[in-house]
Design an enzyme around this catalytic site. Sequence first.
Site, mmCIF file in Angstrom:
data_model
loop_
_atom_site.group_PDB
_atom_site.id
_atom_site.type_symbol
_atom_site.label_atom_id
_atom_site.label_comp_id
_atom_site.label_asym_id
_atom_site.label_seq_id
_atom_site.Cartn_x
_atom_site.Cartn_y
_atom_site.Cartn_z
ATOM 1 N N GLU A 150 -0.362 -11.565 -6.949
ATOM 2 C CA GLU A 150 0.009 -12.322 -5.744
ATOM 3 C C GLU A 150 -0.822 -13.594 -5.714
ATOM 4 O OE1 GLU A 150 -0.415 -10.448 -1.952
ATOM 5 O OE2 GLU A 150 0.651 -8.622 -2.546
ATOM 6 N N TYR A 175 -6.074 -15.808 -3.313
ATOM 7 C CA TYR A 175 -5.899 -16.514 -2.047
ATOM 8 C C TYR A 175 -7.144 -17.360 -1.782
ATOM 9 C CZ TYR A 175 -1.719 -13.653 -1.394
ATOM 10 O OH TYR A 175 -0.487 -13.076 -1.547
ATOM 11 N N TRP A 205 3.549 -14.767 -3.832
ATOM 12 C CA TRP A 205 3.895 -14.105 -2.576
ATOM 13 C C TRP A 205 4.449 -15.156 -1.625
ATOM 14 C CZ3 TRP A 205 3.810 -9.017 -1.147
ATOM 15 C CH2 TRP A 205 4.080 -8.744 0.190
ATOM 16 N N HIS A 222 -5.252 -10.762 -7.052
ATOM 17 C CA HIS A 222 -4.528 -11.542 -6.052
ATOM 18 C C HIS A 222 -5.383 -12.742 -5.682
ATOM 19 C CE1 HIS A 222 -1.989 -7.826 -4.676
ATOM 20 N NE2 HIS A 222 -1.890 -8.090 -5.965
ATOM 21 N N ASN A 260 -0.933 -1.315 -3.912
ATOM 22 C CA ASN A 260 -1.254 -2.698 -3.555
ATOM 23 C C ASN A 260 -2.637 -2.798 -2.912
ATOM 24 O OD1 ASN A 260 -0.377 -5.580 -2.905
ATOM 25 N ND2 ASN A 260 -0.890 -4.818 -0.861
ATOM 26 N N GLU A 261 -3.462 -3.720 -3.414
ATOM 27 C CA GLU A 261 -4.766 -4.036 -2.825
ATOM 28 C C GLU A 261 -5.459 -2.762 -2.325
ATOM 29 O OE1 GLU A 261 -4.136 -7.148 0.051
ATOM 30 O OE2 GLU A 261 -3.201 -8.468 -1.422
ATOM 31 N N ARG A 311 8.513 -8.332 -7.894
ATOM 32 C CA ARG A 311 7.581 -7.295 -7.456
ATOM 33 C C ARG A 311 8.117 -6.742 -6.132
ATOM 34 N NH1 ARG A 311 2.310 -7.496 -4.541
ATOM 35 N NH2 ARG A 311 1.002 -5.782 -5.284
#
Length: 469
Positions: free
Chosen positions: A271, A244, A300, A242, A175-176, A97
């Site tokens: 990610e 986290y 990531w 993503h 992205n995001e 990516r």
Amino acid sequence: MVTLMEIGIRDAAPARRRRLRAWLTAATAALALAAGGLWQLAPASAQQGGFSIEGTQLIDANGNPFVMRGTSHADVWYQGEFASYGEISDLGANTVRVVLGSGQRGWGTSSADRVADIVAECKAQQLICMLEVHDTTGYGEQSGAASLDQAVDYWQSIQSVLEGEEAYVLINIGNEPWGNQNTSGWLDATKSAIQQMRASGFEHTLVVDAPNWGQDWEKRMLNGAPEVAAADSLGNTLFSVHMYEVYTSAQTVIDYFEAFEQMNLPLIVGEYGNIHGGQNVAWQTIQSEAQARGIGWLAWSYSGNGSGVEHLDQVTGFNPSQLTTWGQGVFTSANGIQNTAERATVFGDDPDPTDPVTTPTDDPTTGGPAEGDCTAAITIASDWGSGWQGKVTVTATDAALDGWKLTWTWAGSTRITSSWNATITASGAGVTATDVGWNAAVPVGQSREVFGFNASTPAATPVVTCEAI
């Protein structure tokens, strides 16, 4: 309400790291691949068109399911680290990516020429290239963040270098692309971006990130996914979450995956990390559940994370020989890249099933050498039943080596499915492996572990012939 910070470098372009190292340059890697042949892969039909979506699956241009296993590389911030693509491939990834800049933030704009070079290098390194505009990160909350409309403007500005690459490139529109504020706007903005891309003639698989800095803790993407999918006239949109600190619980990961399966919609983890915001992420569950469900992931990130998030570097200082603890989790753990990644069949040959299998006259279990300037042996590093991992050691017998070529023939149906740190050519049961530059030298009288691979069953250690080159 949890405030989730952008992952990696934020408003300032990081200083470029400069260092000399003996790793293979991008040009050398491309030449080696062109000269050395293709990876041994499952048979594939003739390539047609590009990637597509069938239910929950991403389908490659040959009509075969493709499951991403890879990492992110921040190209716009580290343009001097072009060799990273080859290094990531050598570590076993099948996808990278790529962080691009569209010009709204302080790190500049990735030019059409630069993107063309990236795509060409990804293809040379047998990596599927997922390009993403990073300037949209945290829109509505992050100062200066680009809108999805501005991201579309950028893609249109470089469309000429992406046309015809649909079999090798996926476009992650932004992205995001939303922070934690006023996230209800994400749905219409995302649908509009997809429709603008299609109206411009883009036929690539489009990847859309969730709001909430990608983590979708409000479930905006989860709940709106059917409507977003329906907005794509080509039915070719892939959803990206993503993971986290919202995903510290294994059950939270499982529930999110399960929800997309129930909707029969395609999902990847675009990610994820091991630790973020001071909390442990359920990364082992992400990997194991993704493997069980055929969900792609892109961890990531390769290297170059800023102050406070250095632990997200998978290698230290862009040096692939220095895997961090996180890098070991990504590349070498039980469900990591080296144990699960398979190359896209668009890079593979179509071996003739009628090719005869040549059985070595020597005992195939000894791993002993044949005559030559050097000796080599394959040993079994791990065996998980449905496949196994091998490592290859070369010994310089009469003089120091500055290059080596290994050949062997598998007994039975064993075939290499992925490898790292060598250029592999396979035809039927026969295999040739050569060094990739940085691992060419072996001092006289010494042994060196030079590369590794994953293979299909049964696990076997054939006789290997070593030749100095």
